[in-house]
Design an enzyme around this catalytic site. Sequence first.
Site: not given
Ligand SMILES: NC(=O)c1ccc[n+]([C@@H]2O[C@H](COP(=O)([O-])OP(=O)(O)OC[C@H]3O[C@@H](n4cnc5c(N)ncnc54)[C@H](OP(=O)(O)O)[C@@H]3O)[C@@H](O)[C@H]2O)c1
Length: 288
Positions: A143, A169
């Site tokens: 990120s 984070y």
């Molecule tokens: N969205 C943004 O704006 C943004 C910006 C910068 C970086 N990112 C990065 O993008 C990635 C994906 O995020 P997203 O936005 O798609 O969020 P999201 O929809 O919340 O997806 C995150 C996923 O991680 C899983 N997860 C959380 N804890 C876990 C664990 N202990 N073991 C296995 N899986 C786990 C969640 O599963 P559960 O359903 O079981 O909780 C969920 O499927 C992350 O690494 C995040 O830091 C996102």
Amino acid sequence: MFFGHWIMVRPTSAPYGGVVNNFDLTGRRAIVTGGASGLGAATARALEDAGADVTIAVRTPRSPNARPLDLADLDSVRAFADAWEGPLDILVANAGVMAIPTRQLSAQGWELQLATNYLGHFALALGLRPHLTDGARLVVVSSGAYRNGPFDFDDPQFARRPYDPMLAYAQSKTAEMLFVTEATRQWDDVAVNALSPGYIHTALQRHLDDDTMRAFGAMDTDGNLITPSYYKTPEEGAATSVLLAASPSVEGVTGRYFEDEKEAPVEDFARDPEAAERLWELGLSGMR
Ligand SMILES: NC(=O)c1ccc[n+]([C@@H]2O[C@H](COP(=O)([O-])OP(=O)(O)OC[C@H]3O[C@@H](n4cnc5c(N)ncnc54)[C@H](OP(=O)(O)O)[C@@H]3O)[C@@H](O)[C@H]2O)c1
């Protein structure tokens, strides 16, 4: 709390930034962590559409292509890696948590954001390493938040300094960047790259209150999300992951950082070789 470097302008782009049309992944095997929601689901769909055999690694498997993985429990990570059979061409380290409001610990006693985002993926990558094919792609979804600071080796677990949800984070995302640096140095047969997907409204923001969302510029004074001008769609956000996982245009590219489907500069502290090696040792100690 840090807000610096988080405000970015959403680029307009076609779904997946147009990157998915130019490759064929038939016969390739891929794992996407967190592949049941948000960016992970969009990434898994794109890889599948391109012909890959995709396994999603998730806490609660609900589909035939899902296998159980809890990144915050190294026993679960080990079990996942031990159960994997055959080659692996693509590993997308995508799952993550953000801004957990209070300091929580993983099964092995690590601060939970560091444990989930960094240590779990580190252990997973090492566990799956024997399966990675020559030229395999390891994609680390970091990120832009990493820019908020270097890794704090004096107190990585927030045991002595006050716990700050966003700083924890950011530190976990810096750790992911440093992992890429050291993995690139050690593994010359695997392409290892990091990325920031941009801003996408997903379950990731569930711990952010409205004031924080406004400070980010993601919400107006009436509590409405500023979309679509602020947020990318999940497909647009996943485009950089898909590019690094599969596109021939980045063949041979390793040890780099991408934003908006393009290589971007990296702060020195996030690619410092000494810090990267030190973190690797810390990760290994966490796995013992
Ligand atoms: N969205 C943004 O704006 C943004 C910006 C910068 C970086 N990112 C990065 O993008 C990635 C994906 O995020 P997203 O936005 O798609 O969020 P999201 O929809 O919340 O997806 C995150 C996923 O991680 C899983 N997860 C959380 N804890 C876990 C664990 N202990 N073991 C296995 N899986 C786990 C969640 O599963 P559960 O359903 O079981 O909780 C969920 O499927 C992350 O690494 C995040 O830091 C996102």
